[in-house]
Design a protein around this motif. Structure first.
Motif, short mmCIF file in Angstrom:
data_model
loop_
_atom_site.label_atom_id
_atom_site.label_comp_id
_atom_site.label_asym_id
_atom_site.label_seq_id
_atom_site.Cartn_x
_atom_site.Cartn_y
_atom_site.Cartn_z
N SER A 142 11.36 61.00 -35.63
CA SER A 142 12.60 60.51 -35.02
C SER A 142 12.35 59.89 -33.64
CB SER A 142 13.57 61.67 -34.86
OG SER A 142 13.05 62.59 -33.91
N GLU A 152 13.79 66.04 -30.09
CA GLU A 152 13.73 66.04 -31.55
C GLU A 152 14.28 67.37 -32.09
OE1 GLU A 152 9.29 66.71 -31.38
OE2 GLU A 152 9.47 66.27 -33.50
N TYR A 153 14.27 68.41 -31.26
CA TYR A 153 14.82 69.70 -31.69
C TYR A 153 16.21 69.98 -31.13
CZ TYR A 153 10.29 70.56 -33.73
OH TYR A 153 9.16 70.47 -34.49
N GLY A 155 18.42 67.06 -30.85
CA GLY A 155 19.20 66.00 -31.48
C GLY A 155 20.17 65.34 -30.51
N THR A 189 12.08 65.33 -40.02
CA THR A 189 12.61 66.07 -38.86
C THR A 189 13.78 65.31 -38.21
OG1 THR A 189 10.22 66.42 -38.48
CG2 THR A 189 11.72 67.65 -37.08
N PRO A 191 17.13 64.65 -36.61
CA PRO A 191 17.93 65.66 -35.91
C PRO A 191 19.44 65.45 -35.93
CG PRO A 191 17.05 64.11 -34.32
CD PRO A 191 16.61 63.63 -35.69
N ASN A 192 19.91 64.26 -36.34
CA ASN A 192 21.36 64.02 -36.30
C ASN A 192 21.75 62.94 -37.30
OD1 ASN A 192 20.75 61.50 -35.06
ND2 ASN A 192 20.65 62.50 -33.06
N SER A 217 16.10 68.59 -39.91
CA SER A 217 15.73 69.93 -39.45
C SER A 217 16.96 70.63 -38.90
CB SER A 217 14.61 69.87 -38.42
OG SER A 217 15.03 69.13 -37.31
N SER A 218 16.90 71.95 -38.96
CA SER A 218 18.08 72.76 -38.65
C SER A 218 17.67 74.01 -37.88
CB SER A 218 18.76 73.15 -39.97
OG SER A 218 19.77 74.11 -39.75
N VAL A 225 19.86 70.05 -36.42
CA VAL A 225 19.69 70.55 -35.05
C VAL A 225 20.67 69.96 -34.04
CG1 VAL A 225 17.29 71.31 -35.26
CG2 VAL A 225 17.78 68.96 -34.54
N THR A 251 11.86 73.68 -40.36
CA THR A 251 13.00 74.58 -40.18
C THR A 251 12.53 75.95 -40.65
OG1 THR A 251 14.57 72.78 -40.57
CG2 THR A 251 15.33 75.01 -41.15
#
Ligand SMILES: [Zn+2]
Length: 339
Positions: A142, A152-153, A155, A189, A191-192, A217-218, A225, A251
């Motif tokens: 991302s 990236e974690y 978002g 990955t 994020p949004n 990813s969540s 995320v 995740t």
């Protein structure tokens, strides 16, 4: 000239594999386990410049462990990130292509060995070693991964970032990777939903002529995320005709089951799951922290449950190793019907 319909690509591949396919495990963290220092804004893409042989070796280790899909080292390889390191546009494009070539070289080496192996076994009267179908996926991380600041974690990209700026950010890299000899693009990955929307529009606008998967990813079992619902993100992916699979990566295993259910509600495309080891990454300290509570080391015990919930492609993300993949491969091959 119409675009080929790519949406059934993975479903067709799964049929060839007997119903289930094994994805590889963490690439960057495995390179680190072999001693690579990836504390750099380019992360694993740093090895593209400094130690491509190590990347090839890790791909090979995953193939030997049973992977049907290996993901290239382009996750954090961006033309913008390369330029910030003084690497020209042309050289940057060559490095992107190189990431796919390295994976293809590993596949060739593996196929040669497997063919030779099965001939030797045949000579011994044990002809059960077969050439496995293997795909090379070109990784696209991302915008947050390029920022290398932990977003990236989270978002959270801020007000200045829109679908349009994200499309412009990813455009050239996606074009180059689409023409690199990869079998598909793995958007990882994510994020949004804004970035998912950008990918979907980009694939269409640029008439990208290889299939893609979108993986999110969540940090809980319901949302990605950045806070958008998994359901909405999966619907965006489902509407894009170049998308051939939808999933979750990087995740913790404990959140996967709920997310699979959300994805299944909105799509009939194959579902992909490649969780991390269950530890969490501290973006500020730049280190992995073991989570308290349930021990997650052995996430293989989840594999059967995920399959029953409708997943057909399983692998691992950060901090998983060839050992993890070998164990997943064992479970999946016992579920697969022979073709
Ligand atoms: Zn990961």
């Amino acid at each position: 000239m119409g675009l080929k319909i790519w949406s059934t690509f993975l479903a067709d591949f799964l049929r060839q594999c007997g119903g289930y396919a094994v994805i590889d495990g963490g690439l960057a963290t495995e390179l680190e386990r072999h001693g690579a220092d990836l504390n750099d804004p380019l992360w694993s893409a740093k090895c593209l410049v400094s130690s491509p042989h190590l990347i090839r070796r890790v791909h090979l280790d995953y193939l030997e462990a049973g992977a049907n899909i290996i993901i290239s080292s382009s996750y954090q390889a961006t033309l913008q990130g390369f330029e910030e390191k003084g690497i020209s546009r042309e050289e940057g494009e060559a490095l992107l292509k190189r990431s796919v070539e390295i994976a293809r070289e590993a596949r060739n080496i593996y196929n040669d060995r497997a063919a030779k192996g099965s001939w030797d076994d045949f000579a011994d009267g044990l002809s059960n070693l077969k050439c496995r179908p293997v795909l090379v996926a070109a990784s696209v991380g991302s915008y947050g991964a390029y920022l290398a600041d932990g977003s990236e974690y989270s978002g959270i990209y801020g007000d200045a970032i829109s679908v349009k700026t994200l499309k412009d950010f990813h455009r050239r890299r996606v074009q180059v990777l689409a023409n690199s000899g990869a079998d598909l693009i793995a958007f990882e990955t994510t994020p949004n939903k804004m970035e998912a929307q950008a990918y979907a529009e980009l694939l269409e606008e640029e008439a990208i002529n290889i299939p893609a998967w979108f993986s999110f990813s969540s940090k809980d079992g319901t949302n990605v995320v950045g806070g958008d619902s998994m359901l909405e993100c999966a619907s965006i992916a489902d509407s894009c005709k170049q998308v051939t699979g939808i999933g979750i990566n990087c995740t913790p295993p404990r959140y996967i089951q709920g997310l699979i259910q959300s994805i299944r509600k909105v799509t009939s495309k194959p579902i992909i799951v490649y969780p991390n080891s269950g530890e969490t990454y501290d973006g500020e300290k730049k280190e992995w922290v073991a989570s308290t509570g349930v021990a997650e080391e052995d996430f293989v015990s989840y594999v059967d449950k995920w399959c029953e919930a409708g997943v057909s492609l399983i692998g691992g993300c950060c901090r998983t190793t060839p050992k993890t993949i070998r164990a997943i491969s064992k479970v999946l091959s016992s579920r697969s019907h022979r073709v």
